[in-house]
Motif scaffolding. Structure first.
Motif, PDB file in Angstrom:
ATOM      1  N   THR A  27       0.832  -1.213   0.000  1.00 18.48           N
ATOM      2  CA  THR A  27       0.000   0.000   0.000  1.00 18.48           C
ATOM      3  C   THR A  27       0.862   1.256   0.000  1.00 18.48           C
ATOM      4  OG1 THR A  27      -0.137  -0.147   2.419  1.00 18.48           O
ATOM      5  CG2 THR A  27      -1.948  -1.115   1.151  1.00 18.48           C
ATOM      6  N   ASP A  29       3.235   4.263  -2.199  1.00 15.68           N
ATOM      7  CA  ASP A  29       2.833   5.301  -3.154  1.00 15.68           C
ATOM      8  C   ASP A  29       2.413   4.696  -4.486  1.00 15.68           C
ATOM      9  OD1 ASP A  29       3.362   7.212  -1.282  1.00 15.68           O
ATOM     10  OD2 ASP A  29       5.397   7.637  -2.015  1.00 15.68           O
ATOM     11  N   ARG A  32      -0.840   2.474  -4.237  1.00 15.90           N
ATOM     12  CA  ARG A  32      -2.068   3.272  -4.137  1.00 15.90           C
ATOM     13  C   ARG A  32      -2.404   3.946  -5.464  1.00 15.90           C
ATOM     14  NH1 ARG A  32       0.564   5.158   0.530  1.00 15.90           N
ATOM     15  NH2 ARG A  32       0.783   7.221  -0.437  1.00 15.90           N
ATOM     16  N   TYR A  36      -5.809   3.361  -7.701  1.00 13.82           N
ATOM     17  CA  TYR A  36      -6.701   4.425  -8.175  1.00 13.82           C
ATOM     18  C   TYR A  36      -6.935   4.306  -9.676  1.00 13.82           C
ATOM     19  CZ  TYR A  36      -6.944   7.301  -3.923  1.00 13.82           C
ATOM     20  OH  TYR A  36      -7.214   7.781  -2.658  1.00 13.82           O
ATOM     21  N   TYR A  47      -6.499  -5.005  -1.843  1.00  9.85           N
ATOM     22  CA  TYR A  47      -5.122  -4.850  -1.365  1.00  9.85           C
ATOM     23  C   TYR A  47      -4.797  -5.953  -0.371  1.00  9.85           C
ATOM     24  CZ  TYR A  47      -4.502  -0.177  -3.360  1.00  9.85           C
ATOM     25  OH  TYR A  47      -4.370   0.873  -4.217  1.00  9.85           O
ATOM     26  N   SER A  49      -2.278  -6.604   2.663  1.00  9.85           N
ATOM     27  CA  SER A  49      -1.420  -5.786   3.519  1.00  9.85           C
ATOM     28  C   SER A  49      -1.229  -6.470   4.862  1.00  9.85           C
ATOM     29  CB  SER A  49      -2.039  -4.407   3.712  1.00  9.85           C
ATOM     30  OG  SER A  49      -1.251  -3.608   4.568  1.00  9.85           O
ATOM     31  N   LEU A  57      -5.799   7.069   2.835  1.00  6.56           N
ATOM     32  CA  LEU A  57      -4.939   7.063   1.667  1.00  6.56           C
ATOM     33  C   LEU A  57      -5.328   5.980   0.665  1.00  6.56           C
ATOM     34  CD1 LEU A  57      -1.455   7.557   3.401  1.00  6.56           C
ATOM     35  CD2 LEU A  57      -2.848   9.295   2.258  1.00  6.56           C
ATOM     36  N   ILE A  58      -5.986   4.939   1.137  1.00 12.26           N
ATOM     37  CA  ILE A  58      -6.390   3.832   0.274  1.00 12.26           C
ATOM     38  C   ILE A  58      -7.613   4.251  -0.532  1.00 12.26           C
ATOM     39  CG2 ILE A  58      -7.121   1.417   0.218  1.00 12.26           C
ATOM     40  CD1 ILE A  58      -4.287   1.778   1.178  1.00 12.26           C
TER      41      ILE A  58
END
Length: 472
Positions: A27, A29, A32, A36, A47, A49, A57-58
């Motif tokens: 997850t 930069d 993510r 998007y 995701y 993780s 941020l997700i």
């Protein structure tokens, strides 16, 4: 009934067009940003993780699960983590068996490891289908919609079906996939983002070397010599005058060096009598960076134009003009117009303007956005025919500028000729050799050689006949 049923089928949603779920391990930069972009393109994203807690941020439409749970929900898994963290994947070997793993990692240094990260991943998980991709695209490029960044994505892998599925995702994101072959190409793909202007190294180093040489050469002739023998301080020449000598010199020499390797190649082909023989490595590298040499030459030519435009507002120039005016007034004498010098001056300027115009045209056509819209014949006409015309005009511009001053002993300070004379050596050699090569007795065999003819073919006619018969 059949008609109604067919209409019903036409109005029903086409479930076969539904995008497959994509899993992303990591997850960070890039993970993510890629998530998007995938969601915008209609892909369900999950995701994997260490922490399953949701974060602002997700992407809000994405699901966050443990690595094992996320892997079970998708056939394509993007490994958006660094190589040093790959070891935990071995505990998921059974879950990842048969899955498509997309390795997007990069290293810190070129050839940092004996094998590529993708090959290392394939060794850790032999049951998975590893594909290398997305490592040449940055998170910023994905976030900005790829409008201001490269759209090319290099892809390689041993499984053709897996590679094709990844390339389909690349296309769906608005990017351009480039198939680089098997996973053996992963090392080269991983090294690509780490290279710092690989094709610009030689042109820049050559330019710096020539700039340094001609700077000190002009400094000795125009500043140190006048200070020693005439007791005049012209040190301010370092700011404008000397750079305005160096820039056109380098522009002309580098432009000539763009076409010189092509002449070497022609001579080698004529000597060998074939085009099916590899050029020396130094010539190969030289020919590959011709575009960069030309662009650096254009940059120096543009600087020369700017330096020339500021000449009238220089304090030294205004002082010299006013001194000449006062001197004529005191002598009560006006110098008559010298038509010969006027012709030389105007011709010199006209040749420079035309040469710079064609120089700019060459630079524009070398841009990918322009060169992609012209066919090979048009591109060759501009870069070859107009290129040599540009070299002729720029060389003539320099020759007319110098005139017959090279015959004057006063122009040889400390037995050193003017810098512009040195700049004419390479261009004149290029133009003379090119003129010799276009003579029919040399041009015709060279054209035949480049069309595939060989002076001493490896196979005789009888051998070729046997080969052809066996092929039938």
């Amino acid at each position: 009934m059949n008609k109604n049923s067919s209409n019903t089928m036409a109005l029903a949603p086409n479930t076969s067009n539904k995008r497959e779920t994509v899993c992303i391990f990591g997850t960070g930069d890039f993970g993510r940003a890629l998530g998007y972009k995938l969601i915008q393109s209609g892909y369900p994203v999950v995701y994997g993780s260490r922490s399953t807690q949701t974060s602002s941020l997700i992407p809000k439409d994405a699901e966050v699960l443990s690595h094992a749970e996320a892997a079970q929900k998708a056939a394509i898994i993007v490994i958006a983590i660094q190589r040093q963290h790959y070891n935990f994947l071995t505990s998921l070997a059974e879950i990842l068996r048969g899955k498509i793993l997309v390795d997007i990692s990069n290293n810190v240094k070129i050839n940092q490891y004996p094998e590529s990260n993708a090959e290392y991943l394939a060794q850790l998980l032999p049951g998975a289908k590893v594909v290398k991709g997305f490592n040449t695209v940055s998170a910023w490029a994905l976030q900005s919609g790829t409008l201001d960044a490269s759209r090319q994505v290099f892809v390689c892998g041993d499984d053709m079906e897996a590679k094709q599925m990844v390339m389909d995702i690349v296309r769906a994101l608005g990017l351009t996939p480039l198939d680089q072959g098997s996973l053996l190409a992963a090392q080269e793909i991983e090294n690509y983002p780490l290279q710092l202007f690989p094709m610009w190294k030689f042109p820049i180093l050559l330019s710096l070397g020539l700039t340094t040489f001609f700077f000190f050469y002009c400094l000795v002739r125009d500043v140190i010599y006048t200070y020693v023998y005439e007791n005049k301080d012209f040190s301010f020449f370092i700011a404008i005058s000397i750079p305005n000598q160096i820039c056109p010199i380098l522009a002309l020499m580098l432009l000539a060096l763009v076409y010189l390797p092509g002449l070497f190649a022609a001579i080698i082909q004529l000597y060998r009598g074939t085009k099916y023989s590899r050029f020396p490595d130094w010539l190969d590298k030289w020919m590959l960076c011709r575009k960069q040499l030309g662009l650096v030459a254009l940059a120096f030519a543009s600087l020369h134009v700017l330096y020339t435009l500021v000449i009238p507002i220089r304090s030294f120039v205004r002082w010299r003009i006013s001194s000449q005016t006062v001197s004529q007034a005191l002598k009560n004498k006006t110098e008559p117009l010298d038509n010969a010098n006027a012709w030389l001056s105007d011709s010199y300027l006209a040749l420079g303007i035309l040469g710079f115009f064609l120089f700019v045209l060459l630079g524009i056509t070398s841009l990918p956005s322009v060169s992609n819209n012209v066919n090979w014949r048009e591109f060759r006409f501009v870069q070859s025919k107009l290129g040599y015309l540009t070299l002729i005009l720029c060389t003539a511009h320099t020759l007319v500028y110098g005139g017959n001053r090279f015959l004057s002993p006063s122009s040889y300070r400390w037995y050193l000729p003017s810098a512009y004379i040195l700049s004419l050596i390479v261009p004149c050699i290029v133009l003379v050799v090119k003129f010799v090569l276009v003579i029919p007795c040399l041009d015709k065999p060279l054209t035949r050689i480049r069309q595939g003819w060989e002076r001493k073919p490896k196979y005789s006619g009888q051998s070729n006949y046997i080969i052809n018969k066996s092929a039938v």
